[in-house]
Design a protein around this motif. Structure first.
Motif, short mmCIF file in Angstrom:
data_model
loop_
_atom_site.label_atom_id
_atom_site.label_comp_id
_atom_site.label_asym_id
_atom_site.label_seq_id
_atom_site.Cartn_x
_atom_site.Cartn_y
_atom_site.Cartn_z
N PRO A 109 23.65 30.32 26.76
CA PRO A 109 24.51 29.25 26.80
C PRO A 109 24.88 28.40 25.48
O PRO A 109 26.12 28.10 25.07
CB PRO A 109 24.03 28.37 27.77
CG PRO A 109 22.64 28.37 27.62
CD PRO A 109 22.45 29.86 27.42
N VAL A 110 23.71 28.54 24.51
CA VAL A 110 24.21 27.82 23.29
C VAL A 110 25.10 28.33 22.46
O VAL A 110 25.90 27.63 21.81
CB VAL A 110 22.75 27.77 22.42
CG1 VAL A 110 22.73 27.37 21.25
CG2 VAL A 110 21.68 27.17 23.23
N SER A 111 25.46 29.72 22.57
CA SER A 111 26.38 30.46 21.66
C SER A 111 27.66 30.86 22.22
O SER A 111 28.37 31.44 21.75
CB SER A 111 25.66 31.51 20.87
OG SER A 111 25.08 32.30 21.59
N ALA A 112 27.48 30.60 23.81
CA ALA A 112 28.80 30.98 24.52
C ALA A 112 29.90 29.85 24.50
O ALA A 112 29.46 28.74 24.27
CB ALA A 112 28.35 31.54 25.95
N ALA A 113 30.92 30.28 25.13
CA ALA A 113 31.88 29.28 25.51
C ALA A 113 31.64 28.45 26.65
O ALA A 113 30.70 28.72 27.49
CB ALA A 113 33.41 29.96 25.70
N THR A 114 32.34 27.08 26.72
CA THR A 114 31.72 26.10 27.64
C THR A 114 32.54 26.27 29.12
O THR A 114 31.92 26.17 30.02
CB THR A 114 31.86 24.80 27.04
OG1 THR A 114 32.63 24.92 25.66
CG2 THR A 114 30.71 23.89 26.95
N SER A 115 33.92 26.10 29.04
CA SER A 115 34.37 25.97 30.55
C SER A 115 34.37 27.26 31.01
O SER A 115 34.31 28.52 30.52
CB SER A 115 35.89 25.44 30.03
OG SER A 115 36.63 26.14 29.48
N HIS A 116 35.02 27.15 32.10
CA HIS A 116 35.00 28.34 33.00
C HIS A 116 36.00 29.37 32.28
O HIS A 116 35.90 30.58 32.24
CB HIS A 116 35.34 28.11 34.32
CG HIS A 116 34.32 27.49 35.19
ND1 HIS A 116 34.40 26.75 36.26
CD2 HIS A 116 33.04 27.69 35.07
CE1 HIS A 116 33.14 26.37 36.76
NE2 HIS A 116 32.59 26.80 36.11
N LYS A 129 34.91 30.72 29.17
CA LYS A 129 33.69 31.86 29.55
C LYS A 129 34.41 33.18 29.85
O LYS A 129 33.85 34.23 29.50
CB LYS A 129 32.77 31.42 30.69
CG LYS A 129 31.53 30.36 30.25
CD LYS A 129 30.77 29.90 31.38
CE LYS A 129 29.79 28.86 30.79
NZ LYS A 129 29.32 28.35 32.10
N ARG A 179 21.70 29.69 40.28
CA ARG A 179 22.76 29.05 39.55
C ARG A 179 22.09 28.64 37.94
O ARG A 179 22.48 27.57 37.50
CB ARG A 179 23.04 27.78 40.23
CG ARG A 179 23.82 28.06 41.58
CD ARG A 179 24.02 26.79 42.34
NE ARG A 179 24.45 27.16 43.57
CZ ARG A 179 25.75 26.33 44.42
NH1 ARG A 179 26.00 25.24 43.55
NH2 ARG A 179 25.62 26.96 45.41
N ILE A 180 21.46 29.67 37.43
CA ILE A 180 21.05 29.49 36.03
C ILE A 180 22.22 29.79 35.23
O ILE A 180 22.37 29.39 34.25
CB ILE A 180 19.84 30.14 35.72
CG1 ILE A 180 18.67 29.31 36.39
CG2 ILE A 180 19.44 30.37 34.42
CD1 ILE A 180 17.28 30.10 36.37
N THR A 238 26.44 31.24 35.50
CA THR A 238 27.64 31.42 36.58
C THR A 238 28.13 32.74 36.35
O THR A 238 27.74 33.53 35.43
CB THR A 238 28.72 30.46 35.87
OG1 THR A 238 29.15 30.84 34.69
CG2 THR A 238 28.30 29.02 36.16
N VAL A 252 14.07 26.77 33.25
CA VAL A 252 14.97 27.62 33.43
C VAL A 252 14.89 29.19 32.48
O VAL A 252 14.78 30.19 32.76
CB VAL A 252 16.28 26.91 32.47
CG1 VAL A 252 17.45 28.00 32.26
CG2 VAL A 252 16.68 26.02 33.56
#
Lengths: 598, 350
Positions: free
Chosen positions: B278-285, B288, B227-228, B230, B20
């Motif tokens: 992704p580590v420091s970002a929000a999870t759900s759509h 995000k 798709r790495i 969204t 990735v």
């Protein structure tokens, strides 16, 4: 064209179905032994109703279940019962369980088969009972008894009956081949099920990667109202909840059953079993199993007698033992590895994969989660696998449960896509197990607390009653005391010491000393008997004195005891013992005196 | 022979974290190419220098933390952090500015928090913000003058010399204020037409920058296609920024126009490569979308009314703070449930 919905997430793993679809369903040869486990599904295990050494016929009941939540076990062929003993059974833990071992005699001699000519004229309950009696259970999932599933709660009307021919998991082709070759039987079974449930809509759903099966089933359903719906290939479309969503757009409520939204799913193999139970009078004693993987030279599907050891099937398919790395029961997404091939085919066995190390390599070491979210994109239940993992790993089970851990169907899509190679499903299983244990312990603790509180209440009540009694007694004792006091005063006036304990204890000491001396004297006397023929005459006076002393003491002790009892003092027991002892002493003294006088 | 015992699933997709990260680096190449074409060798030298330093710092920290060094180095995440810093720092920034940024990113922001996956803040942006605050002169005066590689900009060796000399400010002839900087500071005294006369803007929207942003946009689309990532974060970042610009600064004679906001500065790099960490970002759509929109809004606010010409680093870091909160209140609705279970356990059960 039927309207279809999509379910969220899903994956497209390598199908590998072509391995085992190159030749028609083969009939497995007769093994040396058939192993029939008594525990077939959740609930009480069946009880063997045959004895070791009995000869049984094909289709004969060999084990029954006491209650109605369960189906009996039938002999898959004719032969002799060799043993009823522990044997490894299909279970992720590799555990053993009680099984009947049947040695086939090769005659394959049937017991009486009574087909039902026209089930329409019969009572539905009779048909359901027959389905149960003929051992029909779900061939797809957990092997749940079909007769119970076909009798949904009274307030739940099944509007849509779905026959699940999706078979979305890679490698597995049992349903595919069954649909290709036995579509008529499937449809006939579906008709019986539909007659029982009276749904408004009957659907057979098949993934679009099975064109032959689709064609065969379409042909078999021509001129009927049954819809054959071709659904896009996407794992896990064959999951009950996902298939219902695809076909109806509805979701099974969390914690509920499909019947709650008027839907029921049945497996194609189950439909065949129902058809055979009714039309042929044959119990469920065989099923179609896929034997595949690159460690077998001749993969394919086999019609297998229940109880056939997997080892026997692998040998037929040409197992190359040197190539075999992993033996999987079920598919590569949800199946579990076997420790030994010496386990029997049961009603729910759909596939055995003999995989080489190159085919399904061991996963690389787990890396940290980078929250990339690919798992969440793949999850068909719209969970947040990365958060569930985080909380499961940290032991924050409450948070995991809050994020709907228990809605996870363990399809494995998240682990499949995880770039960090985290065995997510394993973490969820462990967390679920831990929560269940905690809940059980919680329940136990609650019960223990209830018991404890009940006991405390009882003890308190008893204590109160005791105190009440004590008060009453004290009152009585006080009255008695007063009465006695007056009597004692009277006695004192007559010059008799009424209650002189010190004097009494000296008396006791003296009596004991005397008695000891006498015993010694007696012993000396016995030893000296030969030397001194004239025995000393018993001292009658001394004995008389002893008796009177002992009697006096007994009396004082008794009065002391009575007082103590009246006051409920704590030395009652001691006094009782003393009284008994003195009583003995008096008796002995009397005896000695009587002897001396003779 | 003993059969392998394994928990399901037995099949897995052959895409690893290192894979990735490799794709992320490859996707950044068009942007880097544009940077080199229009702003000279500076960014390339920075990228190489930052990656080498990041890997070195990561290895040293892993070894100090007694973690398997090679196992973790193979995940390529340190290299990505280095790459992102090399892409965002001024092309002619002295070597020690990049060094401080990289070391702060890897040591402070990543390894001291527990390494890969445990950092609450985007490491590259921690490093960037640190040097931006600490060395404002070096961070604002070392932007190379736009011009085609083979025309006017200093050659490779000359650029290397400038960076290696460690001077706070490079030679004036080679540098120029960024379009965002120039517009912001001159629009109060000039009209839009006058401002746009400046060579920083060229014939298009922002000379060179437009191509750099187009390059990162193209790379970002590749990541989307693979798709790495969204679409949620990049789209919401860009939408947040554009909406703010259209709502509050539509008058080009008073405020920087939306075209410059989107195609100058670090907008595309930030939206597709930095905010999507992704580590420091929000999870759900949903999370995000909120997270990305927050970054877009903050970038606009700081660019327009703050002290800094660009604000991707601050926007991202500020929204990193909000991530746990966003995550608690934006879980998706699970199949079979009427509504999502928001908040903490024990409250608001749904």
């Amino acid at each position: 064209m039927t309207q279809l919905w999509d379910f969220s997430g899903g994956i497209h793993p390598d199908e590998n179905k072509h391995l085992s679809t190159t030749r028609p369903i083969d009939t497995s040869s007769l093994p040396d032994r058939l192993i029939l486990p008594l525990q077939q599904h959740i609930g009480v295990p069946a009880e063997a109703c045959v004895a070791v050494g009995d000869r049984v016929l094909k289709g004969q009941v060999v084990a029954t279940v006491p209650d109605t939540v369960g189906v009996p076990v039938h002999a898959s062929t004719s032969g002799t019962i060799e043993a009823i003993s522990m044997h490894p059974v299909p279970h992720p833990s590799g555990m053993s369980d009680l099984c009947i071992t049947l040695v086939p005699d090769g005659l394959d001699e049937w017991t009486n088969r009574d087909a039902i000519a026209d089930y329409h004229s019969m009572n539905r309950d009779t048909i359901l009972e027959r389905i149960r009696h003929f051992g029909v259970a779900g061939l797809g999932g957990a092997g749940f008894p079909t007769n119970i599933k076909l009798r949904p709660p009274k307030d739940r009307k099944v509007n849509t009956l779905i026959l699940n021919g999706a078979e979305c998991e890679p490698y597995i082709t049992a349903d595919d081949m069954t649909m290709r070759e036995r579509a008529d039987e499937i449809v006939s079974g579906l008709r019986i099920i539909a007659w029982i449930l009276r749904p408004e809509r009957c659907v057979i759903a098949i993934e679009d990667n099975k064109p032959e099966a689709i064609e065969a089933v379409k042909k078999a359903t021509e001129n009927t109202q049954t819809e054959v719906v071709v659904i896009p290939t996407k794992y896990p479309s064959g999951g009950e909840k996902q298939l219902i969503q695809i076909l109806t757009g509805m979701e099974v409520p969390s914690g509920g059953i499909p019947a709650d939204i008027g839907v029921m799913c049945q497996n194609t193999g189950t439909a065949i079993a129902v058809s055979r139970a009714i039309h042929q009078g044959e119990p469920l004693i065989s099923r179609v199993v896929t034997i595949t993987g690159r460690a077998v030279t001749n993969p394919g599907t086999y019609d297998v007698l229940l109880g056939t050891p997997i080892e026997h099937l692998l040998a037929q398919a040409g197992l190359d033992r040197r190539q075999l790395d992993r033996l999987i029961l079920g598919g590569p997404m949800m199946g579990y590895t076997l420790e030994t091939p010496d386990i029997p085919v049961v009603k729910t066995t759909n596939c055995v994969i003999a995989a080489t190390a190159e085919e399904l390599p061991a996963p690389p070491p787990e890396q940290p989660c980078i929250r990339c979210g690919m798992c969440a994109e793949a999850c068909p239940m719209e969970l947040l696998p990365q958060q569930l993992f985080w909380h499961s790993k940290a032991g924050e089970l409450e948070k995991a449960e809050h994020l709907n851990l228990f809605d996870c169907i363990e399809c494995g899509a998240c682990s499949y896509v995880c770039p960090s190679s985290i065995p997510l499903v394993q973490y969820y299983r462990a967390a679920k197990g831990e929560i269940r244990v905690q809940q059980a312990e919680h329940l136990k603790a609650d019960r223990a607390r209830e018991r404890f509180e009940a006991r405390q209440a009882r003890l308190e009540r008893e204590q109160q009653e005791k105190e009440q009694r004590k008060k009453d007694r004290a009152k009585a004792a006080a009255e008695a005391q007063a009465k006695k006091q007056t009597e004692a005063e009277k006695a004192e006036a007559e010059g008799q010491p009424a209650d002189d304990r010190a004097a009494k204890s000296t008396l006791v000491e003296e009596a004991l000393a005397r008695k000891r001396a006498k015993a010694e004297a007696a012993a000396t006397k016995t030893t000296n008997d030969a030397a001194q023929p004239e025995a000393a005459p018993p001292d009658i006076d001394a004995l008389e004195k002893q008796l009177s002393q002992a009697t006096a003491k007994l009396n004082t002790m008794q009065s002391m005891l009575e007082d103590a009892q009246a006051e409920n003092a704590d030395n009652v027991e001691k006094l009782e013992r003393a009284v008994a002892k003195n009583h003995d002493r008096v008796e002995r003294a009397e005896k000695a005196l009587a002897e001396a006088r003779n | 022979m003993a059969l392998a015992q394994q928990s399901s699933p037995h099949a897995r997709r052959a895409r690893s974290t290192s894979n990735v990260m490799l794709w992320v680096m490859l996707a950044a190449l068009p942007g880097l190419l544009a940077q080199v074409l229009f702003f000279g060798w500076g960014n390339l030298i920075n990228v190489v220098w930052c990656i080498v330093l990041a890997i070195g710092a990561e290895a040293a920290m892993l070894s100090l933390r007694k973690r398997p060094v090679m196992f973790f180095l193979r995940d390529n995440t340190a290299a990505v952090t280095g790459l992102l810093l090399g892409l965002s720092l001024p092309p002619l920034a002295p070597f020690w500015v990049s060094a401080v940024a990289v070391l702060a990113a890897i040591i402070l922001a990543k390894q001291l928090y527990g390494g890969l996956g445990s950092n609450p803040f985007n490491p590259a942006m921690v490093g960037y913000a640190l040097v931006l605050i600490s060395f404002p002169v070096a961070m604002t005066t070392n932007w190379a003058e736009p011009g085609l590689l083979w025309d006017s900009t200093p050659g490779f060796l000359e650029t290397l010399q400038i960076i290696a000399s460690g001077q706070q400010t490079a030679v004036d002839a080679f540098t120029m204020a960024t379009p965002l900087d120039y517009y912001k500071h001159n629009i109060s005294s000039q009209t839009a037409t006058e401002v746009l006369q400046h060579p920083a803007f060229g014939d298009g929207i922002a000379r060179g920058w437009e191509w750099v942003n187009a390059g990162f946009l193209a790379g970002g689309l590749v990541l989307l296609w693979l798709r790495i990532i969204t679409w949620h974060i990049p789209v919401s970042v860009l939408a947040g920024l554009a909406m703010m610009s259209l709502a509050f600064g539509s008058n080009a004679d008073l405020y920087t126009p939306v075209s410059i906001h989107l195609l100058a500065g670090g907008t595309m790099l930030g939206a597709f490569f930095i905010a999507t960490d992704p580590v420091s970002a929000a999870t759900s759509h949903q999370g995000k979308l909120i997270y990305g929109a927050g970054i877009g809004v903050l970038v606009y606010l700081i660019r327009t009314w703050g002290a800094y010409p660009d604000a991707v680093a601050f926007g991202v870091l500020l929204m990193n703070f909000a991530v746990p909160f966003i995550d608690y209140y934006t879980p998706p609705r699970t199949y079979g449930h009427h509504k999502a279970r928001r908040g903490l356990p024990g409250k608001n059960q749904g």
